[in-house]
Design an enzyme around this catalytic site. Structure first.
Site, PDB file in Angstrom:
ATOM      1  N   ARG A  26      -2.925   4.253  14.917  1.00 32.32           N
ATOM      2  CA  ARG A  26      -1.934   4.849  14.029  1.00 32.32           C
ATOM      3  C   ARG A  26      -0.810   5.506  14.814  1.00 32.32           C
ATOM      4  O   ARG A  26      -1.052   6.293  15.737  1.00 32.32           O
ATOM      5  CB  ARG A  26      -2.602   5.908  13.140  1.00 32.32           C
ATOM      6  CG  ARG A  26      -1.706   6.438  12.028  1.00 32.32           C
ATOM      7  CD  ARG A  26      -2.433   7.467  11.198  1.00 32.32           C
ATOM      8  NE  ARG A  26      -2.416   8.790  11.822  1.00 32.32           N
ATOM      9  CZ  ARG A  26      -3.317   9.733  11.576  1.00 32.32           C
ATOM     10  NH1 ARG A  26      -4.346   9.497  10.771  1.00 32.32           N
ATOM     11  NH2 ARG A  26      -3.216  10.918  12.160  1.00 32.32           N
ATOM     12  N   HIS A  28      -5.092   8.598   1.015  1.00 27.50           N
ATOM     13  CA  HIS A  28      -5.764   7.344   1.329  1.00 27.50           C
ATOM     14  C   HIS A  28      -7.213   7.591   1.714  1.00 27.50           C
ATOM     15  O   HIS A  28      -7.626   8.717   2.000  1.00 27.50           O
ATOM     16  CB  HIS A  28      -5.029   6.565   2.432  1.00 27.50           C
ATOM     17  CG  HIS A  28      -4.879   7.315   3.716  1.00 27.50           C
ATOM     18  ND1 HIS A  28      -3.912   8.291   3.902  1.00 27.50           N
ATOM     19  CD2 HIS A  28      -5.540   7.236   4.896  1.00 27.50           C
ATOM     20  CE1 HIS A  28      -3.988   8.774   5.114  1.00 27.50           C
ATOM     21  NE2 HIS A  28      -4.983   8.165   5.748  1.00 27.50           N
TER      22      HIS A  28
END
Length: 312
Positions: free
Chosen positions: A286, A271
């Site tokens: 996260r 990503h």
């Protein structure tokens, strides 16, 4: 359990609480789906968690809008339904007792290069769960790439080569390689913390996914070089494989709204957080779920080569 495609990723930046039944709607042809009709929570029953995990294995990254009910503790508790949550190995967690990693643009944390999370350790995370906390009015999208599709669509001679290669990954990667502007003090401080313990780990370039059996490419910006090859040859081959991973056909792009949650299979994706929002503020948090040590197609496992705490 897929439904018809939707253009939800391009909708206006206003989170909407869905009243629909649980639905999985693909966004990209090879990667990404939006899930509607579920409020994420540690209290979801086993069937719902199983359905989310199955959709994740199929689509590699899932998007959930309208999850503003989640706070930090609830996000981490939800992540724990998929396995043991772990803190980042070098960067301090958001708060004492928490394992959440905060990525705050004001503190130099802009992950604007292609990577798989934490591949500089051997058992890197299997799942990452990212929550949008402060979202810029424009820009700040994240793009994911499907590394299983990338491997499957390599020309056969390149697949055969990838099957034999191993790569050395390290958290001391070259931040300046793709930069076009000067570092800020906050970015320098963040990198100092990021490399406070130096890791070097050898991974197979092709690993066998432990749940799907797919072959996926293990690359990204933590790769230093290929084992047994010169730096010059390694650089050329890394660029070649990287171009196949990030072909547009293998990617999906998500336009964030506050309260969105993205969940991705870190064993089958890379990503890139697009840093196109200037001085606007962006904060995401996260949670990560502990992974397993990759296994190559010939049954060998990754190994840590070096783990060394640096002195100030």
């Amino acid at each position: 359990m897929s439904d018809t495609p939707t253009l939800a990723a391009d909708s206006a930046r206003q989170p909407v609480a869905s009243q629909e039944p649980f639905q999985v709607r693909p966004i990209g042809g090879r990667i990404g789906a939006e899930v509607r009709g579920v409020a994420l929570s540690a209290d979801l029953d086993d069937a719902a968690i199983g359905a989310i995990n199955q959709a994740l294995l199929e689509h590699k990254v899932l998007f959930f809008r309208g999850q503003s009910h989640l706070d930090d503790a609830a996000q981490e508790a939800f992540a724990a339904r998929f396995g043991e949550t772990v803190a980042h190995p070098t960067v301090p967690s958001l708060a004492s007792g928490s394992r959440l990693l905060e990525l705050d643009s004001k503190h130099g944390t802009r992950a604007n290069s292609w990577h798989t999370d934490v591949t500089f350790v051997d058992a890197y995370p299997k799942i990452s769960i990212l929550r949008g906390v402060v979202i810029p009015p424009a820009g700040g999208d994240t793009v994911w790439a499907n590394t299983a599709a990338a491997y499957a669509n390599l020309p056969p001679p390149l697949r055969a080569l990838a099957d034999t290669l191993w790569a050395l990954h390290s958290n001391a990667y070259d931040y300046a390689a793709t930069r076009h502007v000067a570092d800020t003090e906050s970015e320098r401080e963040y990198r100092k913390q990021f490399t406070s313990t130096l890791y070097e780990t050898e991974h197979p370039v092709v690993r066998v996914h432990p749940e799907t059996g797919e072959r996926t490419l293990v690359l990204g910006h933590f790769v230093q070089r290929f084992v047994g090859l010169s730096q010059r040859d390694s650089d050329r081959l890394v660029e070649l494989f990287h171009d196949h991973v990030t072909r547009l056909e293998n990617t999906v792009r998500w336009r964030w709204t506050q309260g969105d949650v993205a969940i991705w299979d870190n064993r089958a994706t890379q990503h890139y957080a697009v840093a196109d929002y200037g001085d606007a503020h962006r904060v995401v948090r996260r949670a990560t779920v502990h992974g397993d040590v990759p296994v190559s197609i010939d049954g060998r496992t990754s190994r840590i080569v070096r783990q060394e705490t640096r002195t100030a």
